[in-house]
Design a protein around this motif. Structure first.
Motif, PDB file in Angstrom:
ATOM      1  N   THR A 219      -2.188 -11.205  17.096  1.00 14.70           N
ATOM      2  CA  THR A 219      -3.431 -11.793  17.596  1.00 14.70           C
ATOM      3  C   THR A 219      -4.048 -10.958  18.719  1.00 14.70           C
ATOM      4  N   ASN A 220      -5.340 -10.638  18.556  1.00 15.07           N
ATOM      5  CA  ASN A 220      -6.119  -9.896  19.560  1.00 15.07           C
ATOM      6  C   ASN A 220      -5.496  -8.552  19.926  1.00 15.07           C
ATOM      7  N   THR A 221      -4.790  -7.964  18.969  1.00 17.93           N
ATOM      8  CA  THR A 221      -4.134  -6.676  19.224  1.00 17.93           C
ATOM      9  C   THR A 221      -4.404  -5.680  18.094  1.00 17.93           C
ATOM     10  N   ASN A 222      -3.953  -6.008  16.886  1.00 13.81           N
ATOM     11  CA  ASN A 222      -4.196  -5.124  15.734  1.00 13.81           C
ATOM     12  C   ASN A 222      -4.842  -5.891  14.582  1.00 13.81           C
ATOM     13  N   ASP A 223      -5.563  -6.965  14.930  1.00 17.91           N
ATOM     14  CA  ASP A 223      -6.115  -7.855  13.907  1.00 17.91           C
ATOM     15  C   ASP A 223      -7.619  -7.714  13.716  1.00 17.91           C
ATOM     16  N   TYR A 224      -8.255  -6.775  14.425  1.00 16.10           N
ATOM     17  CA  TYR A 224      -9.706  -6.645  14.317  1.00 16.10           C
ATOM     18  C   TYR A 224     -10.083  -5.875  13.042  1.00 16.10           C
ATOM     19  N   GLU A 225     -11.320  -6.035  12.610  1.00 17.13           N
ATOM     20  CA  GLU A 225     -11.747  -5.556  11.295  1.00 17.13           C
ATOM     21  C   GLU A 225     -11.561  -4.058  11.105  1.00 17.13           C
ATOM     22  N   ASP A 226     -11.966  -3.250  12.076  1.00 15.64           N
ATOM     23  CA  ASP A 226     -11.806  -1.798  11.929  1.00 15.64           C
ATOM     24  C   ASP A 226     -10.342  -1.429  11.744  1.00 15.64           C
ATOM     25  N   CYS A 227      -9.451  -2.162  12.404  1.00 14.32           N
ATOM     26  CA  CYS A 227      -8.022  -1.868  12.327  1.00 14.32           C
ATOM     27  C   CYS A 227      -7.483  -2.194  10.932  1.00 14.32           C
ATOM     28  N   TYR A 228      -7.726  -3.410  10.466  1.00 15.98           N
ATOM     29  CA  TYR A 228      -7.139  -3.756   9.173  1.00 15.98           C
ATOM     30  C   TYR A 228      -7.791  -2.998   8.027  1.00 15.98           C
ATOM     31  N   ILE A 263      -4.014 -18.610  10.373  1.00 18.92           N
ATOM     32  CA  ILE A 263      -3.844 -18.451   8.922  1.00 18.92           C
ATOM     33  C   ILE A 263      -5.127 -17.928   8.290  1.00 18.92           C
ATOM     34  N   SER A 264      -6.266 -18.332   8.838  1.00 19.47           N
ATOM     35  CA  SER A 264      -7.550 -17.855   8.316  1.00 19.47           C
ATOM     36  C   SER A 264      -7.668 -16.341   8.423  1.00 19.47           C
ATOM     37  N   LYS A 265      -7.106 -15.754   9.485  1.00 20.39           N
ATOM     38  CA  LYS A 265      -7.142 -14.295   9.642  1.00 20.39           C
ATOM     39  C   LYS A 265      -6.267 -13.610   8.601  1.00 20.39           C
ATOM     40  N   LEU A 266      -5.095 -14.174   8.337  1.00 17.81           N
ATOM     41  CA  LEU A 266      -4.209 -13.608   7.313  1.00 17.81           C
ATOM     42  C   LEU A 266      -4.885 -13.642   5.950  1.00 17.81           C
ATOM     43  N   LEU A 267      -5.530 -14.745   5.632  1.00 14.17           N
ATOM     44  CA  LEU A 267      -6.219 -14.877   4.345  1.00 14.17           C
ATOM     45  C   LEU A 267      -7.393 -13.905   4.254  1.00 14.17           C
ATOM     46  N   GLU A 268      -8.077 -13.709   5.360  1.00 16.38           N
ATOM     47  CA  GLU A 268      -9.190 -12.759   5.405  1.00 16.38           C
ATOM     48  C   GLU A 268      -8.714 -11.343   5.090  1.00 16.38           C
ATOM     49  N   ILE A 269      -7.618 -10.934   5.707  1.00 19.41           N
ATOM     50  CA  ILE A 269      -7.093  -9.580   5.477  1.00 19.41           C
ATOM     51  C   ILE A 269      -6.561  -9.451   4.052  1.00 19.41           C
ATOM     52  N   ALA A 270      -5.880 -10.487   3.562  1.00 25.17           N
ATOM     53  CA  ALA A 270      -5.363 -10.449   2.190  1.00 25.17           C
ATOM     54  C   ALA A 270      -6.496 -10.318   1.183  1.00 25.17           C
ATOM     55  N   GLU A 271      -7.584 -11.018   1.421  1.00 14.39           N
ATOM     56  CA  GLU A 271      -8.731 -10.932   0.511  1.00 14.39           C
ATOM     57  C   GLU A 271      -9.337  -9.536   0.524  1.00 14.39           C
ATOM     58  N   GLU A 272      -9.421  -8.936   1.690  1.00  9.86           N
ATOM     59  CA  GLU A 272      -9.935  -7.566   1.791  1.00  9.86           C
ATOM     60  C   GLU A 272      -9.023  -6.589   1.052  1.00  9.86           C
ATOM     61  N   ALA A 273      -7.708  -6.778   1.166  1.00  7.93           N
ATOM     62  CA  ALA A 273      -6.753  -5.906   0.473  1.00  7.93           C
ATOM     63  C   ALA A 273      -6.915  -6.015  -1.042  1.00  7.93           C
ATOM     64  N   LYS A 274      -7.110  -7.221  -1.516  1.00  3.97           N
ATOM     65  CA  LYS A 274      -7.290  -7.428  -2.961  1.00  3.97           C
ATOM     66  C   LYS A 274      -8.605  -6.828  -3.432  1.00  3.97           C
ATOM     67  N   LYS A 275      -9.661  -6.969  -2.636  1.00  4.10           N
ATOM     68  CA  LYS A 275     -10.955  -6.374  -2.991  1.00  4.10           C
ATOM     69  C   LYS A 275     -10.859  -4.854  -3.068  1.00  4.10           C
ATOM     70  N   SER A 276      -9.948  -4.297  -2.268  1.00  2.00           N
ATOM     71  CA  SER A 276      -9.762  -2.835  -2.263  1.00  2.00           C
ATOM     72  C   SER A 276      -8.935  -2.356  -3.440  1.00  2.00           C
ATOM     73  N   GLY A 277      -8.436  -3.288  -4.265  1.00  2.00           N
ATOM     74  CA  GLY A 277      -7.727  -2.919  -5.483  1.00  2.00           C
ATOM     75  C   GLY A 277      -6.239  -3.143  -5.462  1.00  2.00           C
ATOM     76  N   LEU A 278      -5.665  -3.543  -4.315  1.00  2.00           N
ATOM     77  CA  LEU A 278      -4.215  -3.741  -4.264  1.00  2.00           C
ATOM     78  C   LEU A 278      -3.796  -4.878  -5.190  1.00  2.00           C
ATOM     79  N   ARG A 279      -2.763  -4.616  -5.984  1.00  2.00           N
ATOM     80  CA  ARG A 279      -2.350  -5.571  -7.009  1.00  2.00           C
ATOM     81  C   ARG A 279      -1.275  -6.537  -6.531  1.00  2.00           C
ATOM     82  N   TYR A 280      -0.548  -6.159  -5.486  1.00  2.00           N
ATOM     83  CA  TYR A 280       0.559  -6.998  -5.027  1.00  2.00           C
ATOM     84  C   TYR A 280       0.435  -7.205  -3.519  1.00  2.00           C
ATOM     85  N   VAL A 281      -0.235  -8.282  -3.148  1.00  2.00           N
ATOM     86  CA  VAL A 281      -0.491  -8.615  -1.756  1.00  2.00           C
ATOM     87  C   VAL A 281       0.216  -9.929  -1.444  1.00  2.00           C
TER      88      VAL A 281
END
Length: 348
Positions: A219-228, A263-281
């Motif tokens: 939280t508030n460390t490596n969770d910002y958009e540019d980072c993930y 949890i909303s942040k985790l779901l946000e990052i997972a959705e971005e990973a899937k949009k980028s093509g990752l098959r196993y998130v």
């Protein structure tokens, strides 16, 4: 103590440790940043060799590795101290403590024999950072290979290329690599080159090893958009879309008191990973089977269901030396064998 494998002597009597990318310059009588390598008379010795802080049989899914020897158990061991010292470390009681030279040394042969006797399929170096126990790891891996056991590491992946080469040649082929941050992150690990773990993960895959990436979202460390976005981009371009990504929830520990990852942040990052093509998130530390289940990338059906760090349903069939979806035949990458109906009774 055991004389170290990777170091160089400088003209002023200092030695340079070549195990991790910190490449510590160590004056006579002093130790490196990890507290495990010491300069004795112009030579580098491994102070923590074979001095173990924990030893127990654990499921491979706990590492986490979800596509490597599924449902197996590994004799898991740790040593002391670390080369990163993350202020949110869950295992700070080991990672912030130097080895005690009065402690007896556990031999590699004895460790491997214990794994065989306990019925484990392999071994794992975990809990604290394995890089600080490099010379011991090489010796254990060579014995494990002779006995037909796998050997994997839970690591920050900050090895030098020479150290990585030695570990791969010794037979270590499973790697759970934790990405602690991203390019441009200033605190608290501002002196770490976060590209290095990705570089090493790419080398491991190119040489036939197996990798899964773990991203602990603090939280508030490596969770910002540019980072993930940076982490996901490096994952996709260097490791490919079939390399699993674990997006794990952080909880306050040691000196870091920021609130748990929403949890909303985790779901946000997972959705971005899937949009980028990752098959196993996967999303970890929620203890929700929904987010730890493997779904077939083609038909979308659950093919590996996990609960409490165990495989509870397996819908893959081995055809032509590949594990494939039972429903549509799509290949799902699995390293090693699936160990059916093996129960885990808890920590030893």
């Amino acid at each position: 103590m055991k004389k170290a494998r990777l170091w160089s002597l400088l003209e002023d009597g200092r030695v340079q440790c070549l195990v991790c990318e910190r490449r510590c310059l160590i004056r006579p009588g002093a130790k490196g940043a990890c507290g495990n390598y010491v300069n004795v008379g112009g030579e580098l010795f491994h102070l923590g060799y074979g001095r173990l802080s924990a030893l127990e049989s654990r499921p491979i899914e706990l590492k986490p590795l979800f596509h490597y020897w599924p449902n197996s158990t590994a004799l898991t061991f740790s040593s002391y101290d670390c080369n990163f010292h993350c202020p949110w470390c869950q295992n700070y009681h080991l990672s912030f403590r130097m080895p005690d030279i009065s402690q007896p040394v556990f031999s590699p042969e004895k460790l491997v024999e214990l794994a065989v006797r306990e019925g484990d399929e392999g071994l794992s170096a975990s809990f604290n950072e394995p890089a600080v126990n490099f010379d011991f790891l090489v010796d254990v891996a060579e014995h494990a290979s002779k006995r037909g056991l796998y050997f994997m590491l839970v690591t920050n992946g900050y090895f030098t290329e020479k150290a990585l080469d030695a570990l791969l040649r010794a037979g270590i082929d499973g790697w759970s690599i934790s990405i602690k941050g991203c390019k441009g992150m200033q605190k608290p690990l501002g002196n770490i080159d976060f590209y290095v773990p990705f570089r090493n993960a790419k080398t491991i895959k190119e040489r036939g090893g197996y990798v899964e990436i773990v991203y602990l979202v603090v939280t508030n460390t490596n969770d910002y958009e540019d980072c993930y976005r940076w982490i996901i981009e490096k994952h996709v371009t260097l490791l490919g879309v079939d390399t699993p990504l674990h997006i794990n929830r952080y909880f306050p520990a040691y000196a870091w008191r920021k609130p748990p990852t929403p949890i909303s942040k985790l779901l946000e990052i997972a959705e971005e990973a899937k949009k980028s093509g990752l098959r196993y998130v996967y999303i970890g530390n929620l203890h929700n089977p929904r987010y730890e289940t493997t779904y077939c990338p083609k038909c979308g059906r659950p093919v590996i269901v996990r609960n409490n760090y165990r495989v509870v349903d397996w819908k893959l069939e081995k055809r032509d030396n590949e594990w494939k979806c039972k429903y549509c035949g799509y290949p799902v990458p699995i390293k090693g064998e699936y160990i059916p109906e093996k129960k885990w009774l808890g920590l030893m």
